[in-house]
Design a protein around this motif. Structure first.
Motif, mmCIF file in Angstrom:
data_model
loop_
_atom_site.group_PDB
_atom_site.id
_atom_site.type_symbol
_atom_site.label_atom_id
_atom_site.label_comp_id
_atom_site.label_asym_id
_atom_site.label_seq_id
_atom_site.Cartn_x
_atom_site.Cartn_y
_atom_site.Cartn_z
ATOM 1 N N SER A 1 0.838 -1.204 0.000
ATOM 2 C CA SER A 1 0.000 0.000 0.000
ATOM 3 C C SER A 1 0.870 1.251 0.000
ATOM 4 O O SER A 1 0.590 2.221 -0.706
ATOM 5 C CB SER A 1 -0.927 0.000 1.225
ATOM 6 N N GLY A 2 1.943 1.208 0.798
ATOM 7 C CA GLY A 2 2.872 2.332 0.802
ATOM 8 C C GLY A 2 3.506 2.538 -0.556
ATOM 9 O O GLY A 2 3.682 3.679 -1.009
ATOM 10 N N VAL B 1 2.234 1.732 -3.513
ATOM 11 C CA VAL B 1 1.226 2.267 -4.437
ATOM 12 C C VAL B 1 1.007 3.754 -4.179
ATOM 13 O O VAL B 1 0.959 4.567 -5.116
ATOM 14 C CB VAL B 1 -0.095 1.489 -4.290
ATOM 15 N N LEU B 2 0.905 4.126 -2.909
ATOM 16 C CA LEU B 2 0.684 5.531 -2.580
ATOM 17 C C LEU B 2 1.894 6.379 -2.971
ATOM 18 O O LEU B 2 1.750 7.482 -3.514
ATOM 19 C CB LEU B 2 0.402 5.674 -1.084
ATOM 20 N N ALA C 1 1.891 6.954 -6.624
ATOM 21 C CA ALA C 1 0.873 7.932 -6.993
ATOM 22 C C ALA C 1 1.347 9.351 -6.703
ATOM 23 O O ALA C 1 1.136 10.271 -7.499
ATOM 24 C CB ALA C 1 -0.425 7.640 -6.236
ATOM 25 N N VAL C 2 2.013 9.546 -5.562
ATOM 26 C CA VAL C 2 2.530 10.873 -5.225
ATOM 27 C C VAL C 2 3.637 11.269 -6.201
ATOM 28 O O VAL C 2 3.718 12.419 -6.648
ATOM 29 C CB VAL C 2 3.036 10.897 -3.772
ATOM 30 N N LEU D 1 -0.110 12.891 -7.544
ATOM 31 C CA LEU D 1 -1.366 12.840 -6.808
ATOM 32 C C LEU D 1 -1.511 14.002 -5.830
ATOM 33 O O LEU D 1 -2.575 14.641 -5.759
ATOM 34 C CB LEU D 1 -1.469 11.506 -6.040
ATOM 35 N N SER E 1 -3.587 17.039 0.641
ATOM 36 C CA SER E 1 -2.233 16.622 0.242
ATOM 37 C C SER E 1 -1.343 16.387 1.459
ATOM 38 O O SER E 1 -0.474 15.505 1.442
ATOM 39 C CB SER E 1 -1.606 17.670 -0.677
ATOM 40 N N VAL F 1 -1.814 12.890 2.844
ATOM 41 C CA VAL F 1 -1.237 11.866 1.968
ATOM 42 C C VAL F 1 0.226 11.626 2.350
ATOM 43 O O VAL F 1 0.679 10.487 2.494
ATOM 44 C CB VAL F 1 -1.361 12.285 0.488
ATOM 45 N N TRP F 2 0.964 12.718 2.511
ATOM 46 C CA TRP F 2 2.357 12.587 2.940
ATOM 47 C C TRP F 2 2.447 12.009 4.349
ATOM 48 O O TRP F 2 3.355 11.210 4.654
ATOM 49 C CB TRP F 2 3.063 13.940 2.893
ATOM 50 N N VAL G 1 0.493 9.865 5.703
ATOM 51 C CA VAL G 1 0.272 8.413 5.630
ATOM 52 C C VAL G 1 1.541 7.707 5.170
ATOM 53 O O VAL G 1 1.926 6.666 5.717
ATOM 54 C CB VAL G 1 -0.916 8.095 4.693
ATOM 55 N N LEU G 2 2.210 8.267 4.147
ATOM 56 C CA LEU G 2 3.478 7.686 3.692
ATOM 57 C C LEU G 2 4.467 7.605 4.851
ATOM 58 O O LEU G 2 5.120 6.572 5.074
ATOM 59 C CB LEU G 2 4.077 8.539 2.575
#
Length: 527
Positions: free
Chosen positions: A78-79, A81-82, A85-86, A90, A99, A102-103, A105-106
């Motif tokens: 999942s990391g 894929v994210l 995307a970034v 994304l 935004s 999103v960071w 979560v990474l």
């Protein structure tokens, strides 16, 4: 608040965020590919065993709440894929308020991995990646101009990376002060690259120039990063040039690549003729300005500990002063080995050991083994087992927690472990015994390379691990993974091998003595 926005740094912000996300992608992919053998349920240092003895407050991680190999794989993928995307943009198409999470979560996903990764994740560049991600979250998106305070925080981060590394060298090994370290470094570094042999054979005056230039770039140039433009931009370009030299000369995971990315935050594209006109909204939202200033204040407060460390005579490297890996201290190669010691692992399928037993060598992907094999370029990808094998050659005590479990998994034919290797000499059935020998490696010269095609010389020093079988390791508690192990060999009779005599180190152009692992080594043993 005109001072808050820095629209001229739009391209710098874009490059920093996209490239940083690419490095997060590599980190997650490496974790997904290697975790089962290293820290999986049946790995050498299992996560469940770690979380059972280390509470959440000391090592915050999702895996304190739940762990299974399937769940870890889901987190890592999942990391990845994210992060992909970034890297593709994304975070720029999302609203500003989205935004930042999103960071976050990474960062949180990778923090969860690092905090249970134990020895395999004890490298300084893990903390550097986490700290960089925590700052990138507040650089804004395409709708806002880059905030000046965060750009300065990134300059401050590069300053700590470079200046800390420069100080530990000046305070550490005497060869840095007499400018001779580069006579040894290219040959003895943890994982040489395809050009390391050539760097090693540069004339000695050039090695002295390398060492002197290193002092300039790590002790003087970082001060320029904290000065106004154009000085900061020139300083950043000098850092980038030096890091590219290091990238060409060896494999240091993503340490050098990440330093290049962070240094871009100090480059003002307009001065290089690279500015792209971009129309932002009238101004950053008030809530965003408040968040950025709060983050800036927090970083300044947390900087007390790394600054105190930099000023201390007892300076340490690659240390996090909090569980979240925010505002850390960094450094590399405060000491340089004079000789290269490598652990060579071999197995045999013979039931009875004799002095005439044929032993076959396991091949590793990155670390030296076959003397005719040119070292490969793997960075920014991180081969964790290969790196730890370098430390094993220096300090058996450092390798003790994981080396015997590694051998047990070779004896069991564990597929996850074998996937970490380049060559398995027992494709049909696991060996009956495995042993390890400590070798001295040194680069060949131009004449030997032309005549033999060998990049390395090597000579055996002494036994590192006497021949062992699976029942012996089982009784010692180093059981193979029960879920994927092949039936172990039956109990066999052994004939003791003669212990190899310690070989005398060959005469080289740079005689010296091996030095043990030290805090100055990149990501070296945590202090």
């Amino acid at each position: 608040m005109d001072w808050f926005a820095a629209p001229d740094y739009w391209l710098s912000r874009l490059l920093v965020q996209r490239l940083l996300a690419g490095l997060y992608l590599i980190g997650f992919l490496a974790a997904a590919a290697q975790f089962r053998a290293l820290i999986g349920t049946d790995g050498m240092l299992p996560v469940p065993r770690f979380t059972a003895r280390v509470p959440f407050r000391r090592s915050p991680s999702l895996f304190h709440l739940h762990y299974s190999d399937r769940f870890f794989a889901a987190v890592a993928r999942s990391g990845a894929v994210l992060a992909a995307a970034v890297a593709a943009g994304l975070a720029d198409v999302l609203p500003l308020w989205a935004s930042i999470p999103v960071w976050a979560v990474l960062w949180a996903l990778y923090l969860s991995i690092v905090n249970v990764g134990q020895t395999w994740y004890s490298f300084g560049w893990e903390s550097l990646l986490l700290e960089a991600g925590s700052l990138a979250a507040f650089l804004g998106n395409a709708d806002t101009a880059p905030p000046t305070p965060v750009l300065w925080l990134m300059r401050w981060l590069v300053f700590r990376v470079e200046f800390g590394a420069g100080l530990i060298k000046l305070r550490g090994d005497g060869c840095w002060r007499d400018l001779t370290c580069l006579r040894y470094h290219h040959e003895t570094q943890p994982m040489p690259g395809p050009l390391s042999w050539f760097f090693h054979h540069l004339p000695d005056p050039l090695h002295r120039v390398e060492a002197a230039a290193n002092h300039v770039v790590q002790l003087l140039v970082p001060i320029g990063l904290l000065l106004p433009q154009p000085v900061a931009g020139y300083a950043a370009c000098a850092v980038i040039a030096t890091q590219l030299w290091l990238i060409a000369s060896g494999n240091f995971a993503w340490l050098n690549w990440l330093t290049v990315v962070l240094a871009l935050a100090a480059v003002e594209p307009a001065r290089l003729g690279l500015s792209v006109p971009v129309h932002h909204r009238a101004g950053a939202p008030v809530w965003y300005q408040v968040v950025v200033m709060t983050v800036t204040a927090a970083v300044l407060v947390l900087s007390y500990w790394p600054v105190r460390n930099l000023l201390s005579r007892g300076q340490v490297m690659n240390r996090s002063f909090n569980r979240l890996h925010l505002v850390n201290t960094y450094g590399a190669f405060g000491s340089v080995n004079r000789l290269r010691q490598e652990v060579v692992v071999e197995g045999t399928d013979e039931a009875v050991l004799t002095p005439h037993t044929v032993w076959r060598e396991y091949g590793f992907k990155g670390k030296p083994g076959d003397v005719r094999r040119l070292p490969r370029q793997y960075a920014p990808y991180h081969l964790r087992l290969d790196w730890l094998m370098w430390f094993a050659g220096i300090s058996p005590s450092y390798a003790r927690p994981w080396f015997l479990p590694f051998v047990a998994r070779l004896l069991a034919g564990d597929r996850a472990t074998l996937r970490l290797l380049r060559h398995n000499p027992f494709p049909d059935a696991p060996p009956t015994h495995v042993r390890a020998t400590l070798y001295l490696y040194w680069f060949t010269g131009w004449r030997e390379l032309r005549q033999t095609g060998a990049w390395w010389h090597r000579t055996a020093l002494h036994a590192y691990l006497a021949p062992v079988d699976l029942p012996t390791l089982g009784r010692a508690g180093h059981y193979p993974p029960p879920g994927r192990s092949v039936s172990g060999p039956r109990r066999v009779r052994t004939v003791p091998l003669d212990r190899p005599r310690r070989a005398r180190p060959p005469r080289t152009e740079h005689p010296g003595h091996p030095s043990g692992p030290a805090p100055g080594h990149p990501g070296g043993p945590p202090e």
